[in-house]
Enzyme design. Structure first.
Site, PDB file in Angstrom:
ATOM      1  N   ARG A  85      -8.163  -0.689  11.148  1.00 45.68           N
ATOM      2  CA  ARG A  85      -8.169  -1.916  10.351  1.00 45.68           C
ATOM      3  C   ARG A  85      -9.585  -2.335   9.980  1.00 45.68           C
ATOM      4  O   ARG A  85      -9.824  -2.872   8.907  1.00 45.68           O
ATOM      5  CB  ARG A  85      -7.420  -3.024  11.106  1.00 45.68           C
ATOM      6  CG  ARG A  85      -5.932  -2.715  11.130  1.00 45.68           C
ATOM      7  CD  ARG A  85      -5.073  -3.771  11.804  1.00 45.68           C
ATOM      8  NE  ARG A  85      -3.672  -3.466  11.527  1.00 45.68           N
ATOM      9  CZ  ARG A  85      -2.632  -4.133  12.020  1.00 45.68           C
ATOM     10  NH1 ARG A  85      -2.830  -5.165  12.835  1.00 45.68           N
ATOM     11  NH2 ARG A  85      -1.401  -3.796  11.708  1.00 45.68           N
TER      12      ARG A  85
ATOM     13  N   TYR B 159      -2.164  -2.305   2.595  1.00 41.07           N
ATOM     14  CA  TYR B 159      -1.894  -1.257   3.593  1.00 41.07           C
ATOM     15  C   TYR B 159      -2.554  -1.528   4.948  1.00 41.07           C
ATOM     16  O   TYR B 159      -3.320  -2.454   5.090  1.00 41.07           O
ATOM     17  CB  TYR B 159      -2.182   0.141   3.045  1.00 41.07           C
ATOM     18  CG  TYR B 159      -3.581   0.515   2.603  1.00 41.07           C
ATOM     19  CD1 TYR B 159      -4.722  -0.119   3.047  1.00 41.07           C
ATOM     20  CD2 TYR B 159      -3.740   1.568   1.707  1.00 41.07           C
ATOM     21  CE1 TYR B 159      -5.968   0.302   2.644  1.00 41.07           C
ATOM     22  CE2 TYR B 159      -4.994   1.992   1.289  1.00 41.07           C
ATOM     23  CZ  TYR B 159      -6.103   1.347   1.762  1.00 41.07           C
ATOM     24  OH  TYR B 159      -7.340   1.758   1.363  1.00 41.07           O
ATOM     25  N   GLU B 160      -2.197  -0.710   5.910  1.00 43.23           N
ATOM     26  CA  GLU B 160      -2.684  -0.865   7.294  1.00 43.23           C
ATOM     27  C   GLU B 160      -2.334  -2.260   7.834  1.00 43.23           C
ATOM     28  O   GLU B 160      -3.102  -2.883   8.571  1.00 43.23           O
ATOM     29  CB  GLU B 160      -4.197  -0.619   7.332  1.00 43.23           C
ATOM     30  CG  GLU B 160      -4.749  -0.194   8.664  1.00 43.23           C
ATOM     31  CD  GLU B 160      -4.208   1.155   9.114  1.00 43.23           C
ATOM     32  OE1 GLU B 160      -3.504   1.162  10.138  1.00 43.23           O
ATOM     33  OE2 GLU B 160      -4.451   2.174   8.463  1.00 43.23           O
ATOM     34  N   GLY B 161      -1.127  -2.722   7.494  1.00 37.00           N
ATOM     35  CA  GLY B 161      -0.703  -4.075   7.864  1.00 37.00           C
ATOM     36  C   GLY B 161      -1.112  -5.039   6.764  1.00 37.00           C
ATOM     37  O   GLY B 161      -2.306  -5.268   6.564  1.00 37.00           O
TER      38      GLY B 161
ATOM     39  N   GLN C 226      -1.534  -9.477   9.210  1.00 32.75           N
ATOM     40  CA  GLN C 226      -2.776  -9.764   9.948  1.00 32.75           C
ATOM     41  C   GLN C 226      -2.790 -11.213  10.435  1.00 32.75           C
ATOM     42  O   GLN C 226      -3.241 -11.501  11.548  1.00 32.75           O
ATOM     43  CB  GLN C 226      -4.014  -9.529   9.059  1.00 32.75           C
ATOM     44  CG  GLN C 226      -4.118  -8.136   8.453  1.00 32.75           C
ATOM     45  CD  GLN C 226      -4.214  -7.033   9.480  1.00 32.75           C
ATOM     46  OE1 GLN C 226      -4.863  -7.206  10.517  1.00 32.75           O
ATOM     47  NE2 GLN C 226      -3.561  -5.916   9.226  1.00 32.75           N
TER      48      GLN C 226
END
Lengths: 588, 588
Positions: A293, A437-439, A444
């Site tokens: 992240r 992306y990536e959460g 978050q």
């Protein structure tokens, strides 16, 4: 007129050397005790040369050409990407921050972070391919069997082979508990993996022969939800050199990042091996979550820096209209637009946040270094908690800055910004995905309030606030830093009051309704600290170039005067007891 | 899964009938006295059918195909655009709001505004071609010679011929005073026009045989700056049917709006005729400025509506993760994302602003109608001043809403939003330009403070505030509207204090440094009024569909509770006496 890139090496040196005193941290860690600031900056200079010299020239052409799936089902990357990747590997860049045990150079993550920012600024799409290596290496090193580690780690560390993370399925995006890919254990200890994954970055390409997929899947009779997930290593090429039963079915046509192959993957009884324990797949993946992240945050920072420097250059060259008041150049028909108040706001807001963001990102990376290498377990634990707290804030805050900053730069360019040849519009398109992306940034915010703020009763934030208050204390002794001290002190008080208010709420729904406000408020808290720490460092050693130090101070002061007041709204909302968030009706 | 469009006819009827009482305004104007609400809504229903049925299906294909310049130097529009345009002309849509004297239907601009919103929502790029007709007609009608009007107006009003505005040159964007295109008077009273223009929307295309360019240029010995500008009518086809000496040199490759031909034009001694007086070209163009800028605002509104309805639809269908609290459907594995707090914020913020924006835009259009057609000159003057004040606010506010709303919808779609086939990413790309053209949003802010607030000593704003306070007064009598009354009253007080603070400043640079804050603060003032007026209208006649009225009320209340507090920062800044905006340094 098109994009250029001048790596912010001077500011990076200032951040590492003056603001954060990274050399002191390195000296405290045996793994990095040999490193000094000059050596570190020399490494970054080499990285800057590669990024600006080799990657930036491939950025626009990669976007135009895109990736394609050839008739043999093989993904082809744009012209020039393969050669640049081979040079990257030959120069040893993939191994920069990897463990020496597996062939890595063992340099700190904070240097790796600076390198990544430059690679992303020059060619985000290209950097998508090696970007996942570090996470795959970390996951495998922490959870893989010795046999898997021996077989895969050296060639992943060197970059000879690349990696892909295979999580998302059509019905399972943010909600991994819904995923269905199956893995059946075989007599020889391997798995047969069957299922379909979508949105797999670098799922196939022609930069490396082998591509090591980490596939989230379910063993037979696995529990439903996330507890039933396992992680499998599924390579494109099997150990005997034959092709595994996995295929890229199609490539997505995306808004941006067109040179990055986003694959729909099909695993048709592909051979794989379990990483970690059955049903503990998500835990194995979480090993790499903080650094992955942070990498996405650095993509945002890279875009924002690119935007800031090109908008500034254009604004200094382009002349339109007269600014009221005394004229710098009475002969010219018009003033540079950089002198117009609206452009000054746009440029200063972007510069101040980029420079604060770089301080924050470096702080988070340094915390990860200390968490991994400091001899004192208490320091390791404290810095791990700090990195965990900073991660969602930086992922969401810097990716938003990357997109909004690119859009602000487009606005500075006016009509030219909207035209392809100037490159800004590509940056807007490329930067947008990092908020997803990536959460997603909404995920978050949930992670921030549920796990990072409330999960430990606020301990990590209170620890950070202690350090920030110490910075405010330092600043309060210097007349030119009083405004910084006051703003930071005030931010700390507001943040603590907000934390207490969140802890006092007993309805998790009310907390979630305020998650974005917590995110925004704490972003401005981090800015308040970074402005103060940067300003103090600039005043402390202005001798080298007093004009540079004064200009930096002015930008940080702009942040205090014009940006930090944005936080008040968010703190107010969190403390308010009577705000109701209505349900949404399906019909309007 | 791709975009669909359901025209907001119900809300349009509510805005015209209940919120603004447009029929009362029409009754007061002889030109519109025949019109009733049912007829007006029937016209909009037809427009909605054309937009959704004929234009929306061409939106994605137009983006993909784009325009091209053929070997003969003729611009070709995407497949299907020409046929749709012919149907548009045959149905009489271009003539909707034009004067009957020239063949127009003489319907109010407020209906035209509703129509435009729908056309822009379904296909912004296609609508760029006819979008400039109204402005060209107005300019020509107000300033053209009788001969030019007879020759061009009937065929422009019918849409048989289209128009283009040729202003920008490479060195002259926001600063038209720098432009260089020359026009030489000929013995026969015509002009020979020589020069190059860039960013000319619809400068060439194949939708109509003739294209009438309004070209800003300089006569010999013209004064420098904007006082030296004249306006020429330069047609693609001369009255004898021959081709004029003007060429499209190239098409821009743009971030979005790819189906709209953005031309670099070369005039090589092209034949033209003066419109209005020599040196008064800018004044002639300003005739159309309020309506042209309102049209751009409607593009933003169209994008925002499209974003709002598609994000809502997706959020109701897509299921991911559980929401804390009681479960609506205990069997389902996950809840619709529309139930998650972050998505509720995204959807409600967009819905509330779209619905407020439609009220504001209709109010501005109605003001233009009253300014043109009311029998009382005092009313005409007052509504003209109101429209002039609202124009920069709506141009900047609604184009920002269009872009940010499309981006918010993309976020609701997550990874799918980033992929071409869902259409949202096109909306983000298309919407972006509206913040730049027809006067950048920064230019709008300068226009707002310099001309619309300070130019008349604040009279137009004070007049608006009187009407808004009357609305607050009406609301204060009803318990369910108390929060609306309070918020609107407070907004009026803040706006008036800010106005006084701006009037009291003697440094124009300090005023310009606060222009964006004035813009933002007044945007929220307009929202406060639109929320209150909509809520009161919804409560007044809920009988038809009480659920619909309640849901609207809840969305307006969301706006009051969660959005309006954003204004405080801007009002504070305007009142603050010690904020300094630093100069920007060329080097960082």
């Amino acid at each position: 007129m098109a994009w250029t890139y001048e790596a912010p090496l001077r500011h990076m040196r200032f951040v590492l050397g003056q603001v954060l005193d990274a050399p002191a941290a390195w000296a405290a860690c045996p793994a990095h005790a040999e490193l000094d600031l000059d050596t570190a900056c020399a490494v970054l200079e080499q990285g800057a040369r590669f990024a600006a010299g080799r990657l930036q020239p491939l950025n626009a052409s990669g976007d135009l050409g895109g990736c394609r799936l050839d008739e043999g089902g093989q993904v082809r990357t744009p012209e020039g990407f393969g050669r640049a990747y081979r040079e990257f590997v030959e120069a040893g860049w993939p191994a920069l921050a990897a463990e020496p045990r597996w062939g890595g150079q063992g340099l700190p993550l904070v240097l790796d972070a600076c390198l990544r920012e430059m690679l992303d600024a020059c060619n985000h799409a290209w950097n998508m391919y090696p970007d996942l290596l570090h996470g795959a290496v970390e996951t495998l090193a922490a959870h893989g069997s010795e046999e898997l580690r021996q077989r895969y780690l050296p060639r992943l560390v060197s970059g000879e082979w690349l990696a892909a993370m295979a999580l998302t399925e059509p019905q399972a995006g943010s909600d991994l508990g819904l995923l269905r890919t199956r893995a059946e254990p075989q007599a020889d200890g391997s798995l047969r993996v069957r299922g379909s994954k979508i949105f797999i970055s670098g799922g196939d390409h022609d930069l490396s022969d082998n591509i090591v997929h980490l596939v989230l899947c379910r063993l037979p009779d696995a529990a439903p939800g996330t507890r039933g997930l396992s992680l499998a290593l599924v390579p494109k090429l099997l150990p005997d050199g034959s092709r595994n039963a996995m295929h890229c079915d199609s490539l997505e046509h995306k808004m941006g990042l067109r040179a990055s192959a986003t694959c729909a993957m099909r695993y048709e009884g592909a051979t794989g091996w379990l990483i970690g324990e059955p049903g503990r797949g998500l835990a194995a993946m979480f090993v790499m979550m903080n650094s992955a992240r942070l990498h996405v945050a650095l993509q945002g920072l890279g875009h924002a820096e690119m935007a800031a420097q090109n908008a500034l250059r254009h604004a200094c060259e382009r002349r339109q209209l007269r600014v009221p008041g005394p004229r710098a150049n009475a002969d010219a028909e018009a003033d540079p637009i950089a002198r117009h108040p609206a452009m000054r706001h746009a440029l200063l807001a972007l510069q101040a946040q980029v420079e604060a963001g770089r301080v924050m990102a470096a702080r988070a990376a340094l915390a990860l270094d200390l968490a991994a290498h400091h001899p004192d377990p208490a320091v390791r634990a404290a810095r791990q908690a700090e990195a965990a707290l900073l991660t969602p804030l930086l992922k969401a805050g810097l990716t938003r800055l990357g997109f909004e900053g690119a859009s602000a730069a487009l606005q500075v360019f006016g009509g030219y910004g909207y035209v392809r040849e100037y490159g800004i519009e590509q940056s807007v398109r490329d930067a947008r995905i990092a908020m997803i992306y990536e959460g997603t940034n909404e995920i978050q915010a949930i992670d921030l309030v549920q796990r990072k703020l409330l999960g430990d009763g606020g301990a990590a934030l209170r620890a950070l606030l202690r350090e920030f208050r110490a910075e405010a204390q330092e600043c309060s002794g210097q007349p030119r830093l009083l405004a910084f001290a006051r703003a930071l002190q005030e931010s700390c008080e507001q943040a603590e009051a907000a934390l207490d208010a969140l802890l006092a709420r007993d309805d998790p729904r009310a907390v979630l309704a305020l998650a974005q406000d917590a995110m925004d408020g704490l972003w401005w808290l981090l800015c308040a600290w970074a402005f103060a720490a940067s300003a103090r460092a600039a005043l402390r050693e202005p001798a080298e170039d007093p004009l540079w130090a004064e200009a930096l101070l002015a930008r940080m002061r702009y942040g205090v005067d014009w940006l930090l007041p944005r936080a008040a709204l968010h703190w107010q909302r969190i403390r308010s007891q009577d705000l109701v968030l209505p349900e949404v009706q399906a019909a309007r």
